[in-house]
Enzyme design. Sequence first.
Site, short mmCIF file in Angstrom:
data_model
loop_
_atom_site.label_atom_id
_atom_site.label_comp_id
_atom_site.label_asym_id
_atom_site.label_seq_id
_atom_site.Cartn_x
_atom_site.Cartn_y
_atom_site.Cartn_z
N ASP A 12 68.11 9.84 87.14
CA ASP A 12 67.12 10.30 86.30
C ASP A 12 67.21 11.57 85.15
O ASP A 12 67.87 12.40 84.89
CB ASP A 12 66.20 11.00 87.24
CG ASP A 12 64.89 11.12 86.73
OD1 ASP A 12 63.72 9.85 86.41
OD2 ASP A 12 64.41 12.24 86.70
N GLU A 45 68.99 7.14 82.82
CA GLU A 45 68.58 7.39 81.65
C GLU A 45 68.76 8.01 80.41
O GLU A 45 68.51 9.31 80.81
CB GLU A 45 67.08 8.14 81.89
CG GLU A 45 66.26 7.43 82.75
CD GLU A 45 64.78 7.73 82.97
OE1 GLU A 45 63.32 7.02 83.12
OE2 GLU A 45 65.08 9.53 83.89
#
Length: 651
Positions: free
Chosen positions: A338, A369
């Site tokens: 994340d 990400e």
Amino acid sequence: MGTMTPAQRRALYESARFARETTYNGPLGPEYTPAGTRLRLWAPTAEQAAVNLYRKGHDSPCIGTLPLQRGPQGVWSIWLPGDQHGHYYTFTVTVDGVARETGDPYARAGGLNGLRSMIVDLARTAPAGWERDVRPVIPPARRSVWEVSVRDFSQDAASGVRPAWRGKFLAFTQTGTTLHGDGIHPTCLNYLKRLGVGYVQLMPIFDFGSVDEAKPLLRQYNWGYDPTNYNFPEGSYSTDPARGEVRVRECKEMIAALHAAGIGVIMDVVYNHMYRYENVLNNTVPDYFFRQNEDGSLSNGSGCGNEFASERPMARKYMIDSLLYWAQEYHIDGFRFDLMGLYDVDTMNAARAALDALPGGRDILMYGEPWQGGGSQLHRYEANKANLAMLNERIGIFCDDTRDAIKGGCFNAREPGYVEGKPGSFWDVGGAVAAWCRSDRLPPHAPSQIVSYVSAHDNFTLWDKLLCVRYERPEFTASDPVALAQNRLAAGICLTSFGLPFLQAGEEFARTKKGVGNSYHSSPALNRLDWARAGQYHALVDYYRGLLALRAAFPRLGTTDRHAPEALQFFSLEQPLVGWALPAAPGDGAWWRALCVFYNPTDTSRVVPLPAGQWKLLSNGTSSSLWRGESRTYERKALLMPYSATVFGAV
């Protein structure tokens, strides 16, 4: 030492002397043996440290407090004789005269809501046959990812999962489930085995803070991007959150069941921030593990109030130790990071090297990400898109360029993409097919570093996005033939592109959240997988299933070879049609000598020329399984249906 200000702490932590005197490479946390347990805690700024012992994980008095002994590098420790399995503990750490009671950052299990740590004999948490559980071998050609929340997977009463297991780890272990138990329409694990995805990516399964484990699940909901303990599973996903060993065993049972089905397990990890300022890391070494502004206040590149300081030596060690623990103890097959842009490149590459050193570790996937949630004080090379070439080429990134090119920008509901007829977007679709390896938009990289996707848990589901573009006031639960065709086209592009294909769970049966773009704490009813919809849209499910299998039969699309996209030959076609051919790689076992693929995002049929030779029709944009039988062969020209991805194989 007097009380330090946050700015003074920052200066201390970032000094060469502090790093030299406090960097420690040995084990931390509980080290269990039947004869006794050694506890170790890294707390170099503490004046005192003690352990508090409890018989239960909640609602029981402290039965004793013992001092820890300070050793080199700021590591405090104590030996607790006798079999300590099942006993609970906390630490009291005194820094600048302030005593804080806290859990162990390295705890392997915990009590209710993770407030107390638990000493656990991990051997006793192994399900039957766990020592024979191995990571399934998933070659690059078969790699594809299906992202789901443990809660969403089986929350639906129609799932056929026994009531006590709905929304929990054990739902993944129940075989043969069908819609309302009808024996016809597969659900849950039964459905996944038929769909043919390589990996299930589980949204956070470590212990998170936004769901109260003491209350029944029914009215609570959260995705879990709010870590409280990184090294043991979330209790609300277990059948008994009060007994710390239960969540550990049931999480392993879930993983074993997926492995037995030939499916890998990818863990969504959120090391970039913690749920609250008062947490197990800050309570042991205040402010060390979190990035600071010049004045010592917390940097907020996560958008959640704090961000993890991956560049500090013991923070980096903590993160890598945690990854190694999940990989070894839980047999995890991959990690999705994340907000990976909040970590420095060196930490990500060090994590990759550490995983690679494990048996079979080079096959563990890593991707994340490549962005941040706000401005950050990370003044080093960030693990983001701009620095992709600095990352190990087995660290991948979610490619928002591909996502937005295919379906339109995710932050503006009305903005169209290629499948909805956005003018000029065909150029970017060509870039997406080549995993941007033939574009200067991204630094040099391997095609396998690109995660190709059109929907994930964030933002609109693909179905909702398609309807928002088509209608002023969408009727999300109505069937819409044009949106269905656009959905197939989006999948057709994604699943015939180079890179790692990624699907949001239910994308393949037109999952709707009724236009809610960020449902992280919406109702369980809105977020659950609607298994009746999987039956209703079984033709769409079969379309995805056929393409996943077709892709696996042409290994070059999943290749890790950074030069492979150079072999793509794009055709000169009337805009906005896109067409290309790709020869098979020598000796890779492809079913066809070459693929020839066309995308038609218009509402009319089109006739296009075919390259020389005979071509077997593999997918016509409606059925993607024509290749499984004796389908027609074509020469010279082909008909493309409206809103279609049409695939041919050279015979």
